[in-house]
Design an enzyme around this catalytic site. Structure first.
Site, PDB file in Angstrom:
ATOM      1  N   LYS A   1       0.837  -1.198   0.000  1.00 16.18           N
ATOM      2  CA  LYS A   1       0.000   0.000   0.000  1.00 16.18           C
ATOM      3  C   LYS A   1       0.882   1.263   0.000  1.00 16.18           C
ATOM      4  O   LYS A   1       2.037   1.206   0.417  1.00 16.18           O
ATOM      5  CB  LYS A   1      -0.910   0.006   1.237  1.00 16.18           C
ATOM      6  CG  LYS A   1      -1.824  -1.220   1.333  1.00 16.18           C
ATOM      7  CD  LYS A   1      -2.853  -1.247   0.217  1.00 16.18           C
ATOM      8  CE  LYS A   1      -3.900  -2.314   0.371  1.00 16.18           C
ATOM      9  NZ  LYS A   1      -3.451  -3.686   0.178  1.00 16.18           N
TER      10      LYS A   1
HETATM   11  C1  PLP Z   1      -9.826  -3.951  -1.436  1.00 13.26           C
HETATM   12  C2  PLP Z   1      -9.123  -4.497  -0.233  1.00 13.26           C
HETATM   13  N1  PLP Z   1      -9.846  -4.766   0.862  1.00 13.26           N
HETATM   14  C3  PLP Z   1      -9.277  -5.254   1.972  1.00 13.26           C
HETATM   15  C4  PLP Z   1      -7.927  -5.508   2.047  1.00 13.26           C
HETATM   16  C5  PLP Z   1      -7.404  -6.174   3.285  1.00 13.26           C
HETATM   17  O1  PLP Z   1      -6.419  -5.500   3.943  1.00 13.26           O
HETATM   18  P1  PLP Z   1      -5.371  -6.326   4.860  1.00 13.26           P
HETATM   19  O2  PLP Z   1      -4.464  -7.037   3.936  1.00 13.26           O
HETATM   20  O3  PLP Z   1      -4.693  -5.254   5.650  1.00 13.26           O
HETATM   21  O4  PLP Z   1      -6.162  -7.229   5.727  1.00 13.26           O
HETATM   22  C6  PLP Z   1      -7.133  -5.220   0.939  1.00 13.26           C
HETATM   23  C7  PLP Z   1      -5.675  -5.394   1.012  1.00 13.26           C
HETATM   24  O5  PLP Z   1      -4.957  -6.150   0.645  1.00 13.26           O
HETATM   25  C8  PLP Z   1      -7.738  -4.730  -0.246  1.00 13.26           C
HETATM   26  O6  PLP Z   1      -7.016  -4.493  -1.346  1.00 13.26           O
END
Ligand code: PLP
Length: 362
Positions: free
Chosen positions: A181
Site C-alpha cells: 500500500k
Molecule cells: C480492497 C481491499 N480490501 C481489503 C484488504 C485487506 O487489507 P489487509 O491485507 O490489511 O487485511 C485489501 C488489502 O490487501 C484490499 O485491497
C-alpha cells in the site's frame, strides 16, 4: 524478481521513529496509537479513526459495529480482493455479489439496486485500484432502502469524491497498510467514521471486548485481539507525514507508464481521472487481450506482475452464495484481461521503460 510488483517506501526517518518506540516501555496501547489515529482522522476529515491489526479486521469489526449479522445480506462487488467477502462471512451475514462498471471497475449502481431485497442491510462499496466508487447513487439507494454503507478504501488512501476524501462518505471507511500500500505499517488497518457509537464499539471489539471503563479483566462484549502495536503506529505516523509526497510520486509513475504504453495495440490503460473527484494511485493495472502470455513473458524476465482480480463469485468458498442469476459479464471479462504491473513509490523511469519493452516484444 528483479523488478518487484510492489515495494514499501521506508526512509531513515521512518526507521528512527520505530526504533524510538523500542527505547520506551510502551510498545502497545500507547501514545503512538493515539497520535496515528488523530493524524488519520484529520487527513480523512472525520471525527474518529480507529487503528487495528489489518484492513480485514477493520471490515470485520465495521460490520459487527453496524449490527450486521446472521440473516442479513451485504451487497459487494465480485471484482475485488477476498477480504471484504470473508469479513461478511465472519460476521455470519450473506454476501451478495454484484457486477462492476467497465470503466471504473467499481460497483454498478443499477445492478446494486436490482440486488436489494428485504434482507439487505448494507452496501460494501470498494474503491478499487484507488478509483472512488460512484458514491452518490450508492448513497441514494442506501437512503431509499434504509441500508448502511461501508467504504472499503483499503486501495484508495487520499482519493476524493466530490471534495471529500474517501472513508468519510459512508457510515464508515476501512483502510489497509500492508507493504504494497502507499502507506505501510508492516501490517495494519484503520476504520474511519463520523459515528461516535460505531467508533466506540470498534475500539472495544478490537481489544477483547473491553469498554473504556472496563478493567483489564472486564469484558463487556465478545471481542477480538485486533490491536496494532506502537511500532506499527509509529511507522504509520512517520509515513503519514510524507503522504502528499508519496502520492505525488505515485501519480508521476503512473503518468510515465501511460506515456510509455500509449500507442501499444491491444493495451487499455487504466482510468487516470474522474469527473467528480480524484483517484489515488495504488496499482497500475492495464487490460490486455493476451494477458496470460504477457504475464509469462514478464515473469521470465524477472518482472513481477499480478492478475488482479479473480471473480469472487467463482471462488469455491462462495459457491453457495454466488449470485441471483445476475450478469457478471464485466467482472468476468475484466478478470481475464487485467494485469497489474510493477508499481511502487520510487519505481525508476528505466524500470518502467523495461517493463513496457516487454509489451513491445511480446
Ligand atoms: C480492497 C481491499 N480490501 C481489503 C484488504 C485487506 O487489507 P489487509 O491485507 O490489511 O487485511 C485489501 C488489502 O490487501 C484490499 O485491497
Amino acid at each position: 524478481m528483479r523488478i518487484p510488483l510492489s515495494a514499501p517506501d521506508i526512509v531513515e526517518s521512518d526507521i528512527e521513529s520505530v526504533v524510538e518506540v523500542l527505547r520506551t516501555p510502551r510498545i502497545s496501547l500507547g501514545p503512538k496509537l493515539e497520535e496515528f489515529e488523530a493524524a488519520f482522522a484529520r487527513y480523512v476529515d472525520v471525527p474518529h479513526a480507529v487503528a487495528l491489526s489489518s484492513g480485514t479486521a477493520g471490515l470485520h469489526l465495521g460490520l459487527l459495529a453496524l449490527g450486521i449479522g446472521e440473516g442479513d445480506e451485504v451487497i459487494l462487488p465480485s471484482f475485488t480482493f477476498i477480504a471484504a467477502a470473508n469479513a461478511v462471512l465472519h460476521a455470519r451475514a450473506t454476501p451478495v455479489f454484484v457486477d462492476v462498471e467497465a470503466r471504473s471497475l467499481n460497483l454498478d449502481p443499477e445492478k446494486v439496486e436490482r440486488a436489494v431485497t428485504p434482507r439487505t442491510r448494507a452496501i460494501l462499496a470498494v474503491h478499487t485500484f484507488g478509483v472512488p466508487a460512484e458514491m452518490a447513487p450508492l448513497l441514494a439507494i442506501a437512503q431509499k432502502h434504509g441500508l448502511r454503507v461501508i467504504e472499503d478504501a483499503c486501495e484508495a488512501i487520499g482519493a476524493e469524491y466530490r471534495g471529500q476524501r474517501v472513508g468519510g462518505l459512508g457510515d464508515l471507511g476501512v483502510f489497509a497498510f500492508y507493504p504494497n500500500k502507499p502507506i505501510t505499517t508492516g501490517e495494519g488497518g484503520m476504520v474511519t467514521t463520523r459515528d461516535t457509537r460505531v467508533a466506540g464499539a470498534i475500539r472495544a471489539l478490537r481489544n477483547q471486548g473491553r469498554r473504556p471503563d472496563d478493567g483489564w479483566l472486564d469484558h463487556s462484549l465478545l471481542g477480538y485481539n485486533f490491536r496494532i502495536s506502537e511500532m506499527n503506529c509509529a511507522l504509520g505516523l512517520a509515513q503519514m507525514r510524507r503522504i502528499d509526497e508519496i502520492l505525488a510520486l505515485r501519480a508521476a509513475a503512473a503518468a510515465r507508464y501511460a506515456e510509455e504504453l500509449r500507442g501499444i495495440a491491444n493495451v487499455t490503460l487504466p482510468l487516470d481521472s474522474i469527473e467528480n473527484g480524484k483517484l489515488s494511485w495504488f496499482v497500475y493495472v492495464v487490460r490486455v487481450a493476451n494477458r496470460d502470455a504477457i504475464a509469462r513473458a514478464l515473469i521470465e524476465r524477472g518482472i513481477g506482475c499480478g492478475k488482479y482480480f479473480a471473480p469472487l463469485h467463482r471462488q469455491p468458498l462462495f459457491a453457495p452464495y454466488s449470485n441471483r442469476g445476475d450478469d457478471f459479464s464485466v467482472t468476468e471479462r475484466a478478470s481475464e484481461q487485467t494485469l497489474a504491473l510493477p508499481f511502487f513509490t520510487r519505481i525508476a523511469a528505466h524500470q518502467i521503460a523495461e517493463v513496457c519493452r516487454s509489451f513491445h516484444d511480446s
